[in-house]
Write a protein that holds these residues in place. Structure first.
Motif, PDB file in Angstrom:
ATOM      1  N   THR A  41      38.506 101.212  20.092  1.00  0.00           N
ATOM      2  CA  THR A  41      39.064 101.314  18.748  1.00  0.00           C
ATOM      3  C   THR A  41      38.146 102.037  17.778  1.00  0.00           C
ATOM      4  OG1 THR A  41      39.886  99.951  16.894  1.00  0.00           O
ATOM      5  CG2 THR A  41      38.092  99.030  18.201  1.00  0.00           C
ATOM      6  N   GLY A  42      38.721 102.496  16.690  1.00  0.00           N
ATOM      7  CA  GLY A  42      37.927 103.019  15.595  1.00  0.00           C
ATOM      8  C   GLY A  42      37.432 101.922  14.684  1.00  0.00           C
ATOM      9  N   ARG A  43      37.975 100.724  14.863  1.00  0.00           N
ATOM     10  CA  ARG A  43      37.601  99.584  14.017  1.00  0.00           C
ATOM     11  C   ARG A  43      36.136  99.199  14.200  1.00  0.00           C
ATOM     12  NH1 ARG A  43      41.785  94.925  12.747  1.00  0.00           N
ATOM     13  NH2 ARG A  43      43.630  96.165  12.262  1.00  0.00           N
ATOM     14  N   PRO A  44      35.541  98.637  13.146  1.00  0.00           N
ATOM     15  CA  PRO A  44      34.195  98.078  13.287  1.00  0.00           C
ATOM     16  C   PRO A  44      34.267  96.683  13.911  1.00  0.00           C
ATOM     17  CG  PRO A  44      34.955  97.758  11.046  1.00  0.00           C
ATOM     18  CD  PRO A  44      36.025  98.553  11.754  1.00  0.00           C
ATOM     19  N   ILE A  62      34.923  98.469  22.753  1.00  0.00           N
ATOM     20  CA  ILE A  62      34.258  99.702  22.336  1.00  0.00           C
ATOM     21  C   ILE A  62      34.746 100.019  20.930  1.00  0.00           C
ATOM     22  CG2 ILE A  62      34.013 102.173  22.800  1.00  0.00           C
ATOM     23  CD1 ILE A  62      34.402 101.455  25.797  1.00  0.00           C
ATOM     24  N   CYS A  63      33.841  99.980  19.962  1.00  0.00           N
ATOM     25  CA  CYS A  63      34.193 100.078  18.545  1.00  0.00           C
ATOM     26  C   CYS A  63      33.737 101.404  17.939  1.00  0.00           C
ATOM     27  CB  CYS A  63      33.540  98.943  17.762  1.00  0.00           C
ATOM     28  SG  CYS A  63      33.913  97.298  18.354  1.00  0.00           S
ATOM     29  N   SER A  64      34.175 101.615  16.706  1.00  0.00           N
ATOM     30  CA  SER A  64      33.707 102.745  15.906  1.00  0.00           C
ATOM     31  C   SER A  64      33.799 104.064  16.667  1.00  0.00           C
ATOM     32  CB  SER A  64      32.272 102.495  15.422  1.00  0.00           C
ATOM     33  OG  SER A  64      32.206 101.300  14.670  1.00  0.00           O
ATOM     34  N   ASN A  65      34.938 104.255  17.342  1.00  0.00           N
ATOM     35  CA  ASN A  65      35.211 105.491  18.092  1.00  0.00           C
ATOM     36  C   ASN A  65      34.165 105.793  19.152  1.00  0.00           C
ATOM     37  OD1 ASN A  65      37.602 106.042  16.690  1.00  0.00           O
ATOM     38  ND2 ASN A  65      36.516 107.141  15.076  1.00  0.00           N
ATOM     39  N   GLY A  66      33.620 104.742  19.765  1.00  0.00           N
ATOM     40  CA  GLY A  66      32.679 104.924  20.862  1.00  0.00           C
ATOM     41  C   GLY A  66      31.228 104.753  20.480  1.00  0.00           C
ATOM     42  N   ALA A  67      30.935 104.591  19.190  1.00  0.00           N
ATOM     43  CA  ALA A  67      29.539 104.486  18.752  1.00  0.00           C
ATOM     44  C   ALA A  67      28.939 103.113  19.025  1.00  0.00           C
ATOM     45  CB  ALA A  67      29.422 104.807  17.267  1.00  0.00           C
TER      46      ALA A  67
END
Length: 269
Positions: A41-44, A62-67
């Motif tokens: 997800t893009g979510r934090p 997996i959060c923040s677009n993979g970060a």
């Protein structure tokens, strides 16, 4: 099918904050069949409660677009990739030069820093704990910025991305996931959902050919291309649909659940 990787917003979670009972059952059936589940997800991390409360998920996200790779069981990061502060400020300077009306925010591992006006409704319950202030007053040199955001009230997300993305590509990877708000999401170059998902799958001894992935927006494109079976929601962004090559039915028709049900029963989809 050994691993199911699913986006959250617009893929399994609606604007009402609900995951359908049919989708919940499909994920439960996957678990019982021994299929690994990971949400991408893009979510934090602080906004993962729908997975816990509605799906009972306590595994990896997996959060923040993979970060960020986050362990819901321990509520701690397993790994993270952060932008350096200099790149954040330089990207802000460049974007501001192109779009003077742009406003910015920075997601870190421990907090959320947002400029005044970044959120139109600054009484939002989700952001009530954060006080808007200029980034150069709140961001510290050692803050781990895992996602940098820019928003404008003019134009579409696609137009905003096309206008400023190339100008900052040497500093950040740029994408978007908001259907209507012109908001860009930026991270370390080379980091996206696919890169981190591939590493996670490899750690489990699972190859791309055995991964089924679902998504609906441009920030899902790399993941949908990488997975052996990538499905874009029929209700998703045209670029995501084109990238995936396969479609799941519309979100309103429980598209993810339909595909998983078919795969669990051996049907060709």
């Amino acid at each position: 099918m050994r691993l199911v990787a699913s986006d959250i917003d617009g893929t399994i979670l609606g604007h009402d904050g609900k995951i359908s009972e049919r989708t919940i059952k499909a994920f439960r059936d996957c678990r019982e069949a021994g299929v690994e589940l990971v949400f991408v997800t893009g979510r934090p991390p602080r906004w993962l409660y729908p997975l816990q409360e509605q799906l009972g998920h306590s595994g990896i996200v997996i959060c923040s677009n993979g970060a960020v790779v986050w362990d819901l069981a321990t509520e701690k990061p397993i790994s993270s990739t952060a932008l350096d502060i200099e790149s954040v400020y330089e990207a802000r300077r460049i974007i501001k030069g192109i779009r003077p009306d742009a406003l910015f925010a920075a997601e870190t591992l421990t907090s959320f820093h947002l400029e005044p006006g970044f959120i139109e409704n600054e009484t939002s319950e989700l952001l009530a704990e954060f006080t808007p202030a200029p980034l150069d007053r709140t961001l510290k040199a050692d803050d781990a910025v895992v996602k940098f955001l820019a928003v404008t009230r003019k134009g579409t997300p696609d137009e905003f991305l096309a206008e400023v993305g190339p100008a900052v590509s040497h500093l950040v990877a740029t994408t978007h996931s908001a259907p209507r708000t012109a908001m860009l999401e930026m991270s370390v170059p080379g980091i996206n959902k696919a890169v981190t998902l591939a590493k996670y799958a490899e750690s489990l001894g699972i190859q791309a050919a055995d991964v089924v992935a679902f998504g609906d927006m441009p920030n899902d494109i790399e993941m949908l291309r990488w997975a052996g079976h990538g499905y874009a929601m029929a209700s998703g962004h045209p670029e995501a649909i084109l990238a995936a090559g396969r479609q799941a039915p519309h979100f309103d028709d429980d598209g993810v659940a339909q595909i998983l049900e078919a795969k669990l029963t051996g049907q060709r989809v």
